[in-house]
Design a protein around this motif. Structure first.
Motif, PDB file in Angstrom:
ATOM      1  N   ILE A 150      43.529  15.190  16.471  1.00 22.04           N
ATOM      2  CA  ILE A 150      42.465  14.897  17.442  1.00 22.04           C
ATOM      3  C   ILE A 150      41.319  15.897  17.352  1.00 22.04           C
ATOM      4  N   GLY A 151      41.401  16.845  16.419  1.00 18.69           N
ATOM      5  CA  GLY A 151      40.290  17.745  16.169  1.00 18.69           C
ATOM      6  C   GLY A 151      39.808  18.457  17.411  1.00 18.69           C
ATOM      7  N   THR A 152      38.488  18.366  17.644  1.00 21.64           N
ATOM      8  CA  THR A 152      37.898  19.026  18.818  1.00 21.64           C
ATOM      9  C   THR A 152      37.465  18.010  19.870  1.00 21.64           C
ATOM     10  N   SER A 153      37.900  16.768  19.707  1.00 22.64           N
ATOM     11  CA  SER A 153      37.448  15.716  20.616  1.00 22.64           C
ATOM     12  C   SER A 153      38.082  15.865  22.001  1.00 22.64           C
ATOM     13  N   THR A 154      37.424  15.244  22.972  1.00 19.94           N
ATOM     14  CA  THR A 154      37.949  15.238  24.337  1.00 19.94           C
ATOM     15  C   THR A 154      39.142  14.298  24.425  1.00 19.94           C
ATOM     16  N   ILE A 155      40.174  14.721  25.129  1.00 23.06           N
ATOM     17  CA  ILE A 155      41.337  13.859  25.349  1.00 23.06           C
ATOM     18  C   ILE A 155      41.028  12.951  26.523  1.00 23.06           C
ATOM     19  N   ALA A 156      40.829  11.683  26.244  1.00 23.95           N
ATOM     20  CA  ALA A 156      40.401  10.749  27.288  1.00 23.95           C
ATOM     21  C   ALA A 156      41.484  10.526  28.334  1.00 23.95           C
ATOM     22  N   ASP A 157      42.710  10.298  27.895  1.00 26.99           N
ATOM     23  CA  ASP A 157      43.805   9.985  28.817  1.00 26.99           C
ATOM     24  C   ASP A 157      45.030  10.804  28.417  1.00 26.99           C
ATOM     25  N   ILE A 158      45.215  11.919  29.080  1.00 31.45           N
ATOM     26  CA  ILE A 158      46.307  12.823  28.728  1.00 31.45           C
ATOM     27  C   ILE A 158      47.664  12.195  29.028  1.00 31.45           C
ATOM     28  N   ALA A 159      47.755  11.399  30.099  1.00 31.82           N
ATOM     29  CA  ALA A 159      49.035  10.755  30.429  1.00 31.82           C
ATOM     30  C   ALA A 159      49.444   9.779  29.328  1.00 31.82           C
ATOM     31  N   ASN A 160      48.477   9.046  28.798  1.00 35.27           N
ATOM     32  CA  ASN A 160      48.758   8.106  27.720  1.00 35.27           C
ATOM     33  C   ASN A 160      49.178   8.843  26.449  1.00 35.27           C
ATOM     34  N   LEU A 161      48.512   9.949  26.160  1.00 35.35           N
ATOM     35  CA  LEU A 161      48.870  10.747  24.983  1.00 35.35           C
ATOM     36  C   LEU A 161      50.315  11.223  25.076  1.00 35.35           C
ATOM     37  N   ILE A 162      50.691  11.720  26.242  1.00 33.73           N
ATOM     38  CA  ILE A 162      52.056  12.217  26.443  1.00 33.73           C
ATOM     39  C   ILE A 162      53.053  11.074  26.321  1.00 33.73           C
ATOM     40  N   SER A 163      52.719   9.934  26.915  1.00 32.96           N
ATOM     41  CA  SER A 163      53.608   8.765  26.855  1.00 32.96           C
ATOM     42  C   SER A 163      53.834   8.329  25.415  1.00 32.96           C
ATOM     43  N   ASN A 164      52.793   8.422  24.597  1.00 35.88           N
ATOM     44  CA  ASN A 164      52.905   8.023  23.193  1.00 35.88           C
ATOM     45  C   ASN A 164      53.790   8.981  22.385  1.00 35.88           C
ATOM     46  N   GLN A 165      54.102  10.133  22.950  1.00 35.73           N
ATOM     47  CA  GLN A 165      54.979  11.082  22.271  1.00 35.73           C
ATOM     48  C   GLN A 165      56.443  10.891  22.676  1.00 35.73           C
ATOM     49  N   GLY A 166      56.722   9.794  23.396  1.00 41.29           N
ATOM     50  CA  GLY A 166      58.098   9.505  23.779  1.00 41.29           C
ATOM     51  C   GLY A 166      58.541  10.194  25.047  1.00 41.29           C
ATOM     52  N   ILE A 167      57.581  10.573  25.895  1.00 43.77           N
ATOM     53  CA  ILE A 167      57.890  11.235  27.165  1.00 43.77           C
ATOM     54  C   ILE A 167      57.506  10.302  28.306  1.00 43.77           C
ATOM     55  N   TRP A 168      58.410  10.110  29.252  1.00 49.12           N
ATOM     56  CA  TRP A 168      58.051   9.351  30.451  1.00 49.12           C
ATOM     57  C   TRP A 168      57.111  10.222  31.273  1.00 49.12           C
ATOM     58  N   ALA A 169      55.937   9.695  31.631  1.00 55.18           N
ATOM     59  CA  ALA A 169      54.959  10.506  32.342  1.00 55.18           C
ATOM     60  C   ALA A 169      54.291   9.704  33.443  1.00 55.18           C
ATOM     61  N   CYS A 170      54.210  10.307  34.623  1.00 56.10           N
ATOM     62  CA  CYS A 170      53.476   9.662  35.718  1.00 56.10           C
ATOM     63  C   CYS A 170      53.221  10.676  36.818  1.00 56.10           C
ATOM     64  N   ALA A 171      52.417  10.275  37.793  1.00 55.82           N
ATOM     65  CA  ALA A 171      52.140  11.106  38.961  1.00 55.82           C
ATOM     66  C   ALA A 171      53.061  10.684  40.098  1.00 55.82           C
ATOM     67  N   ALA A 172      53.438  11.641  40.925  1.00 52.40           N
ATOM     68  CA  ALA A 172      54.348  11.375  42.034  1.00 52.40           C
ATOM     69  C   ALA A 172      53.887  12.134  43.266  1.00 52.40           C
ATOM     70  N   ASP A 173      54.364  11.694  44.400  1.00 54.61           N
ATOM     71  CA  ASP A 173      54.015  12.321  45.667  1.00 54.61           C
ATOM     72  C   ASP A 173      54.847  13.587  45.832  1.00 54.61           C
ATOM     73  N   LEU A 174      54.244  14.736  45.526  1.00 56.20           N
ATOM     74  CA  LEU A 174      54.935  16.016  45.569  1.00 56.20           C
ATOM     75  C   LEU A 174      54.277  16.936  46.599  1.00 56.20           C
ATOM     76  N   PRO A 175      54.967  17.995  47.038  1.00 58.38           N
ATOM     77  CA  PRO A 175      54.352  18.952  47.963  1.00 58.38           C
ATOM     78  C   PRO A 175      53.118  19.592  47.334  1.00 58.38           C
ATOM     79  N   ASP A 176      52.167  19.993  48.156  1.00 64.75           N
ATOM     80  CA  ASP A 176      50.902  20.496  47.635  1.00 64.75           C
ATOM     81  C   ASP A 176      51.073  21.748  46.789  1.00 64.75           C
ATOM     82  N   ASP A 177      52.103  22.565  47.074  1.00 67.10           N
ATOM     83  CA  ASP A 177      52.277  23.800  46.314  1.00 67.10           C
ATOM     84  C   ASP A 177      53.002  23.591  44.991  1.00 67.10           C
ATOM     85  N   VAL A 178      53.402  22.345  44.706  1.00 66.82           N
ATOM     86  CA  VAL A 178      54.041  22.009  43.430  1.00 66.82           C
ATOM     87  C   VAL A 178      53.058  21.201  42.599  1.00 66.82           C
ATOM     88  N   SER A 179      52.701  21.713  41.432  1.00 65.30           N
ATOM     89  CA  SER A 179      51.734  21.004  40.578  1.00 65.30           C
ATOM     90  C   SER A 179      52.414  19.995  39.666  1.00 65.30           C
TER      91      SER A 179
END
Length: 428
Positions: A150-179
């Motif tokens: 991907i060189g120096t280009s901007t990563i448009a969708d990081i969640a999609n990139l991670i998913s394409n590497q065989g990792i289940w990825a999503c956002a969830a309702d977590l406490p504010d102090d947990v990133s």
């Protein structure tokens, strides 16, 4: 399994979920003393009682009889031990996505899909200090960008990139102090969850941060990133990786070059003087203050890389492009930078929250794709695909109808329709 082992597993399942005996007794329709006796191995449990308790504890009945289960690898136990401070409500939300990932793994096995390969495990030693942690994270970020081409280009969708590497990825309702958190379990595969309540830019950074754990720290079954542990060296390394991965060194320099910034205010050049057979020193001074990095520059860099204003500022500081004093001044000018982007009709910042409908789109999309493919191959029934759809938060019957449409588009649609009708009648 003997009675004592069954009793111990029932007790452990209840305690892991932090459910009191009174509530378990109400769910099973028996007195609290009966729960005490069951967990002590002094009273047998009926099939109906076990069914009700299994549902309450979010376990299949088979879990309580499977002697091959390694409790140390059980994700419920791991999560509770890693974060006992998380509320039961948060645990339940996390387990919802864990269960979806389990369904995804099961569908992949049914379809005989090859295991995801190619995600490297970078073998680096544990950092001894923060400086080494930053160096490791930054270096591996460059290597990973090269691997992904991907060189120096901007990563448009990081969640999609991670998913394409065989990792289940999503956002969830977590406490504010947990990133975010990273999970590694044989039954679920690799999972990355980030805090859905954080702004878009912060979520992007959290995705990259947890991705670093997947690349560095897979030996740990669970890692939780929060305010309370952000100074730990593994977290520092993951932060350095995220900054360099989202805003690559060369990409920053290229952008600064296009902005005519980033050059030293005084440039000394040496050329060969043929007449004197010696060197000639030439000094070139740029216009005063022309190379100063301003809040406009930071805003443009942040917008270009889909990063937050603060993350872009600190990235330039880590690259020694700006001094600590300049960094502090630029951070204080955040609101000016925000107004500047608004003036240009660009997104004022990426701090707003994402639409709730998009929180888990990558994970849901993958589960739906697998379910439709499994139904198309007649590996699962109509009832099962409806069940998967409902558990994924979409209308199961609508998912089934889309699965039928995929059959109609195939050359052998008549045969498929007959087979689908037989399957539907069987389910009824």
């Amino acid at each position: 399994m003997n009675a004592s082992k069954l009793a111990a597993r029932l007790k452990k399942a209840r305690e892991t979920k932090r459910i009191k005996q009174n509530r378990a007794a109400d769910a099973a329709g028996i007195p609290r003393t009966a729960i005490t006796q069951i967990e002590a191995g002094n009273r047998s449990i009926s099939t109906l009682e076990l069914t009700k308790l299994a549902k309450l504890y979010h376990h299949p009945i088979s879990y309580f009889f499977d002697e091959t289960i390694n409790e140390e690898e059980d994700i419920d136990v791991m999560l509770y031990r890693a974060a006992p401070e998380l509320s039961k409500a948060i645990h339940k939300k996390i387990f919802h996505y864990v269960d979806l990932c389990k369904q995804g793994i099961a569908l992949e096995k049914i379809l005989n899909f090859e295991p995801h390969a190619g995600l490297p495990l970078y073998a680096v030693s544990a950092p001894k200090n923060k400086s080494e942690a930053v160096q490791q994270g930054s270096y591996i970020a460059e290597q990973e960008r090269k691997r992904l081409n991907i060189g120096t280009s901007t990563i448009a969708d990081i969640a999609n990139l991670i998913s394409n590497q065989g990792i289940w990825a999503c956002a969830a309702d977590l406490p504010d102090d947990v990133s975010g958190l990273f999970l590694n379990n044989a039954k679920t595969g690799l999972i990355i969850l980030v805090n859905a309540n954080h702004g878009k830019a912060r979520k992007r950074f959290s995705y990259a941060h947890e991705y670093a754990h997947a690349l560095f720290d897979r030996a740990d079954n669970i890692l939780i990133s929060s305010i309370k542990n952000n100074t730990e060296l593994l977290e520092v390394r993951a932060n350095a990786f995220a900054a360099a991965f989202l805003m690559p060194h060369e990409g920053i320099n290229e952008l600064l070059h296009n902005l005519n910034k980033g050059k030293p205010s005084r440039q000394d050049q040496v050329i060969f003087d043929v007449s004197a057979n010696n060197k000639m020193n030439i000094e070139n001074r740029l216009a005063p203050y022309s190379q100063n990095i301003t809040f406009q520059d930071i805003s443009i860099i942040a917008h270009h890389f889909n990063a937050s204003y603060h993350a872009a500022t600190y990235r330039l500081r880590s690259m020694n492009i700006i001094s600590q004093q300049e960094c502090d001044q630029l951070v204080a000018q955040y609101q000016q930078g925000k107004r500047f982007l608004s003036l240009l009709n660009l997104s004022p910042d990426l701090e707003e929250k994402e639409d709730k409908k998009l929180w888990d789109r990558e994970l849901i999309n993958e589960i739906v794709r697998l379910a439709i493919e499994a139904y198309r191959r007649e590996e699962i029934s109509r009832g099962r695909i409806i069940e998967i759809g409902n558990s994924a938060g979409i209308n199961g019957k609508n998912l089934y109808e889309f699965a039928l449409l995929t059959l109609e588009s195939e050359p052998s649609n008549k045969i498929n329709k007959k087979q689908g009708a037989k399957k539907e009648n069987h389910d009824k």
